[in-house]
Write an enzyme that holds these catalytic residues in place. Structure first.
Site, mmCIF file in Angstrom:
data_model
loop_
_atom_site.group_PDB
_atom_site.id
_atom_site.type_symbol
_atom_site.label_atom_id
_atom_site.label_comp_id
_atom_site.label_asym_id
_atom_site.label_seq_id
_atom_site.Cartn_x
_atom_site.Cartn_y
_atom_site.Cartn_z
ATOM 1 N N LYS A 135 0.823 -1.219 0.000
ATOM 2 C CA LYS A 135 0.000 0.000 0.000
ATOM 3 C C LYS A 135 0.851 1.261 0.000
ATOM 4 O O LYS A 135 0.492 2.256 -0.610
ATOM 5 C CB LYS A 135 -0.951 0.009 1.203
ATOM 6 C CG LYS A 135 -2.077 -1.011 1.051
ATOM 7 C CD LYS A 135 -3.238 -0.782 1.986
ATOM 8 C CE LYS A 135 -4.367 -1.746 1.636
ATOM 9 N NZ LYS A 135 -5.540 -1.646 2.455
ATOM 10 N N LYS A 138 -4.429 -8.258 -6.511
ATOM 11 C CA LYS A 138 -5.719 -8.739 -6.012
ATOM 12 C C LYS A 138 -6.826 -7.735 -6.345
ATOM 13 O O LYS A 138 -6.561 -6.529 -6.481
ATOM 14 C CB LYS A 138 -5.663 -9.025 -4.515
ATOM 15 C CG LYS A 138 -5.555 -7.814 -3.634
ATOM 16 C CD LYS A 138 -5.899 -8.163 -2.182
ATOM 17 C CE LYS A 138 -6.118 -6.882 -1.403
ATOM 18 N NZ LYS A 138 -6.978 -6.975 -0.273
ATOM 19 N N LYS A 175 -10.906 -2.850 -3.242
ATOM 20 C CA LYS A 175 -11.864 -1.723 -3.157
ATOM 21 C C LYS A 175 -11.203 -0.424 -3.552
ATOM 22 O O LYS A 175 -11.851 0.478 -4.055
ATOM 23 C CB LYS A 175 -12.305 -1.537 -1.700
ATOM 24 C CG LYS A 175 -13.301 -2.501 -1.176
ATOM 25 C CD LYS A 175 -13.722 -2.013 0.209
ATOM 26 C CE LYS A 175 -13.710 -3.114 1.223
ATOM 27 N NZ LYS A 175 -12.487 -3.229 2.016
HETATM 28 N N1 AQP Z 1 -9.293 -10.041 -3.814
HETATM 29 C C1 AQP Z 1 -9.693 -10.692 -2.745
HETATM 30 N N2 AQP Z 1 -9.907 -12.019 -2.790
HETATM 31 C C2 AQP Z 1 -10.326 -12.690 -1.680
HETATM 32 N N3 AQP Z 1 -10.571 -12.085 -0.496
HETATM 33 C C3 AQP Z 1 -10.374 -10.767 -0.415
HETATM 34 N N4 AQP Z 1 -10.517 -9.871 0.584
HETATM 35 C C4 AQP Z 1 -10.202 -8.638 0.138
HETATM 36 N N5 AQP Z 1 -9.843 -8.691 -1.148
HETATM 37 C C5 AQP Z 1 -9.934 -10.002 -1.531
HETATM 38 C C6 AQP Z 1 -10.965 -10.212 1.922
HETATM 39 O O1 AQP Z 1 -12.081 -9.389 2.218
HETATM 40 C C7 AQP Z 1 -11.992 -8.938 3.566
HETATM 41 C C8 AQP Z 1 -12.017 -7.405 3.498
HETATM 42 O O2 AQP Z 1 -11.066 -6.841 4.242
HETATM 43 P P1 AQP Z 1 -10.802 -5.291 4.323
HETATM 44 O O3 AQP Z 1 -12.031 -4.524 4.093
HETATM 45 O O4 AQP Z 1 -10.099 -5.073 5.607
HETATM 46 O O5 AQP Z 1 -9.851 -4.909 3.164
HETATM 47 P P2 AQP Z 1 -8.683 -5.546 2.404
HETATM 48 O O6 AQP Z 1 -8.315 -6.917 2.837
HETATM 49 O O7 AQP Z 1 -7.533 -4.575 2.381
HETATM 50 O O8 AQP Z 1 -9.399 -5.697 1.005
HETATM 51 P P3 AQP Z 1 -9.778 -4.685 -0.120
HETATM 52 O O9 AQP Z 1 -11.134 -5.017 -0.576
HETATM 53 O O10 AQP Z 1 -8.714 -4.715 -1.140
HETATM 54 O O11 AQP Z 1 -9.858 -3.251 0.536
HETATM 55 P P4 AQP Z 1 -8.935 -1.997 0.430
HETATM 56 O O12 AQP Z 1 -8.709 -1.764 -1.020
HETATM 57 O O13 AQP Z 1 -9.750 -0.941 1.081
HETATM 58 O O14 AQP Z 1 -7.666 -2.277 1.151
HETATM 59 C C9 AQP Z 1 -10.738 -9.572 4.151
HETATM 60 O O15 AQP Z 1 -11.065 -10.778 4.803
HETATM 61 C C10 AQP Z 1 -9.897 -9.853 2.948
HETATM 62 O O16 AQP Z 1 -9.014 -10.931 3.141
#
Ligand code: AQP
Length: 345
Positions: A123, A207, A210
């Site tokens: 990040k 991956k 969001k």
């Molecule tokens: N691409 C993915 N495939 C499988 N699982 C995923 N998760 C996130 N992306 C994938 C799982 O969803 C949950 C959300 O966790 P989070 O909201 O804390 O954010 P994150 O893991 O950092 O995921 P994002 O969606 O990519 O959010 P941003 O972009 O805001 O950082 C977790 O259980 C994660 O493993």
């Protein structure tokens, strides 16, 4: 469950997980985590599902929008099948003990442990110096989220594996440092499953996320059939037909991702999907994939629209959840305070 979370921990089994209200949820969030949230309700007596808005402020959201985004993530939980009577659904900032325990854990975790976290490196990129301390410290708050409830099992996608290992290290070190064997469990990540790692539609090495600036990289839970079809059609592939066997997916990350998504959404094996589409071109496969996605997501999106139309009803659910979460967290935090030796009149 057969996996004992820690030999010395004797408390009840409990599930905890959360998602950030940084943006609307996508297919990766659904397949990697949310689907498991729902399924675990039948396997564990206590499931606690949090909307982690303290984490979200590491991304600097507009304060005027944050509460609404938290409601939207809660609506997605409910629309996917989380039952607020069986599970506890709440917003993290409503339970102040999360921050309090995170501070104690800041004094347990070592700098070297956090410096190894790959998500921060991804990040922050080349700008680590300019990132907030909060983004660096994110996994410590995550450990506090889980251990504040003495949660034993944590459903997450594969990207969270390293953070869960850190939670276990923090729990272990707290138990050792404060001569409290078995006080905190060593939480088990629940990662297995066909959707544990869903990749970007445009780049099979990243991956689905969001916070990716391009909406074309992800399928949002609220996308309609037309938007899904357009995104799937624009998904990166190559000129060759789909392979006949799994071995033929090697070196074709984007194709492997699309086949994996089809399999996970249709509850088929990758082999089954390749039996049907092997040898065919993407002109046949992509519309079929868009169709299974649309059928899966349409009822969730419709229920989200219904729930989002009544924020007062959502708030009542979240308020009830916060009260139930606090009732578990407060005595655990009191015991932490006592073990750490904080003053009490
Ligand atoms: N691409 C993915 N495939 C499988 N699982 C995923 N998760 C996130 N992306 C994938 C799982 O969803 C949950 C959300 O966790 P989070 O909201 O804390 O954010 P994150 O893991 O950092 O995921 P994002 O969606 O990519 O959010 P941003 O972009 O805001 O950082 C977790 O259980 C994660 O493993």
């Amino acid at each position: 469950m057969t996996d004992a979370p820690s030999p010395a921990y004797k408390g009840p089994e409990r599930v905890f997980s959360g998602m950030q209200p940084t943006n609307g949820l996508h297919l990766g969030n659904y397949l990697g985590a949310l689907q498991k949230f729902v399924a675990l309700q039948g396997k564990f007596q206590e499931c606690i599902y949090c909307v982690v808005d303290l984490h979200a402020i590491t991304a600097g959201p507009d304060p005027k929008e944050l509460a609404a985004k938290s409601r939207e993530v809660a609506a997605a939980y409910l629309a996917a099948g989380v039952d607020p009577k069986r599970s506890i659904v709440f917003v993290q900032s409503a339970v102040r003990e999360h921050s309090e325990l995170a501070w104690v854990f800041n004094c347990i975790a070592r700098m070297g442990w956090l410096e190894r976290m790959t998500q921060f490196k991804d990040k922050a990129g080349k700008h680590a110096e300019r990132m907030s301390v909060g983004l660096f410290d994110y996994p410590v708050l995550q450990a506090a989220d889980i251990l504040l409830y003495k949660a034993t099992h944590v459903p997450v996608g594969e990207d969270q594996k390293q953070h869960l290992e850190l939670s276990r290290d923090i729990a272990q070190k707290f138990n050792n440092d404060y001569d409290a064997p078995g006080f905190f469990p060593l939480p088990e990540p629940l990662i297995q499953g066909p959707g544990a790692r869903i990749m970007s539609l445009r780049d099979g090495s990243k991956k689905m996320s969001k916070s990716d600036p391009s909406d074309l990289t992800r399928i949002n839970l609220t996308d309609d059939a037309d938007a899904i079809l357009q995104k799937v059609k624009k998904a990166t592939t190559d000129p060759n037909p789909l392979p006949e066997s799994k071995a033929g997916l090697a070196g074709r990350a984007e194709v492997e991702n699309l086949v994996g998504i089809y399999a996970a959404v249709s509850e088929l094996s990758v082999e089954d999907v390749l039996n049907e589409f092997g040898g065919k071109g993407f002109g046949a496969f992509k519309p079929a994939l868009a169709e299974v996605l649309a059928v899966k997501l349409a009822p969730i999106a419709a229920e989200m629209r219904r729930l989002n139309a009544d924020p007062a009803a959502l708030d009542a659910i979240l308020q009830d959840g916060a009260g139930r979460a606090r009732a578990i967290a407060a005595p655990i935090m009191d015991e932490v305070r006592e073990r750490v030796g904080f003053w009490r009149a």
